[in-house]
Design a protein around this motif. Structure first.
Motif, mmCIF file in Angstrom:
data_model
loop_
_atom_site.group_PDB
_atom_site.id
_atom_site.type_symbol
_atom_site.label_atom_id
_atom_site.label_comp_id
_atom_site.label_asym_id
_atom_site.label_seq_id
_atom_site.Cartn_x
_atom_site.Cartn_y
_atom_site.Cartn_z
ATOM 1 N N THR A 168 62.880 8.812 33.528
ATOM 2 C CA THR A 168 62.926 7.307 32.957
ATOM 3 C C THR A 168 61.706 6.307 32.618
ATOM 4 O OG1 THR A 168 64.574 6.376 34.272
ATOM 5 C CG2 THR A 168 65.840 7.827 32.619
ATOM 6 N N GLN A 169 61.351 6.724 33.978
ATOM 7 C CA GLN A 169 60.192 5.341 33.731
ATOM 8 C C GLN A 169 59.155 5.259 34.873
ATOM 9 O OE1 GLN A 169 62.793 2.108 36.533
ATOM 10 N NE2 GLN A 169 62.865 1.062 34.591
ATOM 11 N N PRO A 170 58.464 7.513 34.268
ATOM 12 C CA PRO A 170 57.565 8.067 35.225
ATOM 13 C C PRO A 170 56.287 6.866 35.915
ATOM 14 C CG PRO A 170 57.205 8.196 32.970
ATOM 15 C CD PRO A 170 58.810 7.565 32.893
ATOM 16 N N GLU A 171 56.563 6.145 35.017
ATOM 17 C CA GLU A 171 54.478 5.287 35.951
ATOM 18 C C GLU A 171 55.108 4.124 36.539
ATOM 19 O OE1 GLU A 171 56.491 2.272 32.371
ATOM 20 O OE2 GLU A 171 56.220 4.593 32.228
ATOM 21 N N ARG A 172 56.009 3.706 37.482
ATOM 22 C CA ARG A 172 56.871 2.699 37.363
ATOM 23 C C ARG A 172 56.466 3.214 39.342
ATOM 24 N NH1 ARG A 172 62.726 1.953 40.360
ATOM 25 N NH2 ARG A 172 62.204 4.347 41.083
ATOM 26 N N TYR A 173 55.752 3.704 39.444
ATOM 27 C CA TYR A 173 55.095 4.097 40.847
ATOM 28 C C TYR A 173 53.901 3.988 41.377
ATOM 29 C CZ TYR A 173 59.612 4.259 42.991
ATOM 30 O OH TYR A 173 60.570 4.446 43.409
ATOM 31 N N TYR A 174 52.418 3.921 40.470
ATOM 32 C CA TYR A 174 51.708 4.522 39.836
ATOM 33 C C TYR A 174 50.482 3.136 40.040
ATOM 34 C CZ TYR A 174 53.184 8.512 38.669
ATOM 35 O OH TYR A 174 54.302 9.921 38.152
ATOM 36 N N SER A 175 49.531 3.440 40.592
ATOM 37 C CA SER A 175 49.029 1.769 40.637
ATOM 38 C C SER A 175 47.429 1.863 40.111
ATOM 39 C CB SER A 175 48.038 1.685 42.928
ATOM 40 O OG SER A 175 47.260 2.902 43.011
ATOM 41 N N CYS A 176 47.598 3.062 39.546
ATOM 42 C CA CYS A 176 46.367 3.474 38.708
ATOM 43 C C CYS A 176 46.198 5.094 38.062
ATOM 44 C CB CYS A 176 45.207 3.629 39.414
ATOM 45 S SG CYS A 176 44.463 4.887 40.903
ATOM 46 N N TYR A 177 45.595 4.950 36.638
ATOM 47 C CA TYR A 177 45.666 5.915 35.731
ATOM 48 C C TYR A 177 45.054 7.449 36.501
ATOM 49 C CZ TYR A 177 48.207 3.579 32.381
ATOM 50 O OH TYR A 177 48.585 2.384 31.507
ATOM 51 N N GLY A 178 45.589 8.497 36.691
ATOM 52 C CA GLY A 178 45.327 9.335 36.903
ATOM 53 C C GLY A 178 45.257 10.363 38.650
ATOM 54 N N GLU A 179 46.511 9.398 39.122
ATOM 55 C CA GLU A 179 46.809 10.450 40.100
ATOM 56 C C GLU A 179 48.629 10.364 39.871
ATOM 57 O OE1 GLU A 179 47.446 6.965 42.935
ATOM 58 O OE2 GLU A 179 48.501 5.742 41.548
ATOM 59 N N CYS A 180 49.347 11.429 40.656
ATOM 60 C CA CYS A 180 50.503 11.720 40.794
ATOM 61 C C CYS A 180 51.385 11.448 41.810
ATOM 62 C CB CYS A 180 50.576 13.010 40.034
ATOM 63 S SG CYS A 180 51.873 13.686 39.982
#
Length: 328
Positions: A168-180
């Motif tokens: 539901t909130q897939p971006e909440r743990y990412y510090s930058c774009y381009g990582e998983c």
């Protein structure tokens, strides 16, 4: 993955982009080639197991149904998780936040199913060795199939509880774009560790210790009665030897499973964030390697697997009535 300050951005047009990995080209090529080969080998070998147990009627036994379920989870590991893990560790993540969340969902499901299958295999061997007179009535194909379905269903449902926030909130743990990255809070990780590793592994070890003790006593009994000449006694001894051999083979399977899985869960217990660094790469690959080793163990210890592979590779499986072939 660690990168230096001079690394290029994954998405140059974004200020919040992650930096590209800076692995030396030769090292990156070697790593990709090695891991891709293991992935392809995992898919091919487990596909052979799936075809063998599904096609040949002689192999439709409760124990082999459990091996089939394990082979399906190993096949998915090689087909889905390994290639994506290679991408996640050696390059930028271009598949988006939702695909990253789905990857993490599947990454929880498959190991959970594998652990469940190992518990069922241990129970199967426990009953076969410790209560052989009631084995055929207690462990039936129908019951085993039901247990396998429950194992998959419970794993899918249980793992959905861990990744529902990611979906539901897939971006909440990412510090930058381009990582998983895989990030789970400590309480959730502790609960998962107990339910999907500590408890199942404890059950597996206890059951196999009991199997080992009974197997040793039965082996001694067979040696002391090896000179018996009655037909009934010969049949009984042959049956016992077959069950003991199966227990040893599946015991090897369980030991290899523990060797491959324990480092991963130990790192998770120590510090889950280590799994997203280069120091955690080895335990993740060792964890995945188990899926490739399982069919190799079958090839080493099961003559029926070698025979069925020969029939499949030579395309004799396409002949009418091949499912009734004598494989055992």
């Amino acid at each position: 993955m660690e990168v230096d300050d001079g690394a290029e951005l994954c998405f140059p047009q974004l200020n919040t982009s992650c930096r590209k990995p800076t692995l030396p080209r030769s090292e990156a090529v070697f790593l990709n080639t090695l891991l891709s080969s293991i992935s392809l080998l995992t898919v091919a070998l487990n596909l052979l197991v799936i075809i063998s147990v599904s096609h040949f009627r002689q192999l439709h036994t409760p124990t082999n149904i459990l091996l089939l379920s394990l082979a399906v989870s190993d096949f998915l590991m090689g087909l889905l998780l390994m290639p994506v893990e290679i991408l996640r560790k050696t390059s930028c993540w271009f598949l988006g936040d939702l695909m990253c969340s789905l990857f993490k969902y599947v990454a929880y499901i498959i190991p959970s199913v594998s652990v469940g299958d190992m518990v069922l295999i241990s129970v199967d061997r426990y009953v076969a060795i410790c209560d052989p007179l009631h084995y055929t009535t207690r462990i039936t194909e129908r019951r085993v199939k039901l247990c396998v379905c429950l194992c998959w269903f419970c794993s899918v449902f249980y793992c959905s509880l861990f990744v529902k926030d990611d979906l539901t909130q897939p971006e909440r743990y990412y510090s930058c774009y381009g990582e998983c990255v895989i990030v789970v809070d400590r309480i959730t990780e502790a609960v998962n560790l107990v339910l999907t590793f500590i408890v199942p592994v404890t059950v597996i070890i206890v059951l196999y210790m009991r199997v080992f003790v009974v197997a040793v006593s039965q082996a001694r009994a067979m040696r002391s009665h090896i000179t018996a000449v009655t037909l009934q006694r010969s049949v009984t001894l042959t049956t016992k030897k077959s069950e003991l051999k199966a227990a040893r083979t599946l015991g090897v399977l369980v030991v290899v499973f523990l060797i491959c899985f324990c480092p991963y869960y130990c790192v998770s217990l120590a510090d889950d964030s280590l799994l997203n660094t280069s120091s955690g790469t080895f335990v993740i690959y060792l964890f995945s390697l188990n899926s490739c080793l399982n069919p190799v163990i079958y090839a080493m210890f099961y003559p029926w697997f070698r025979k069925s592979v020969k029939v499949i590779v030579t395309l004799q499986i396409l002949q009418p009535g091949s499912c009734e072939a004598n494989i055992l």
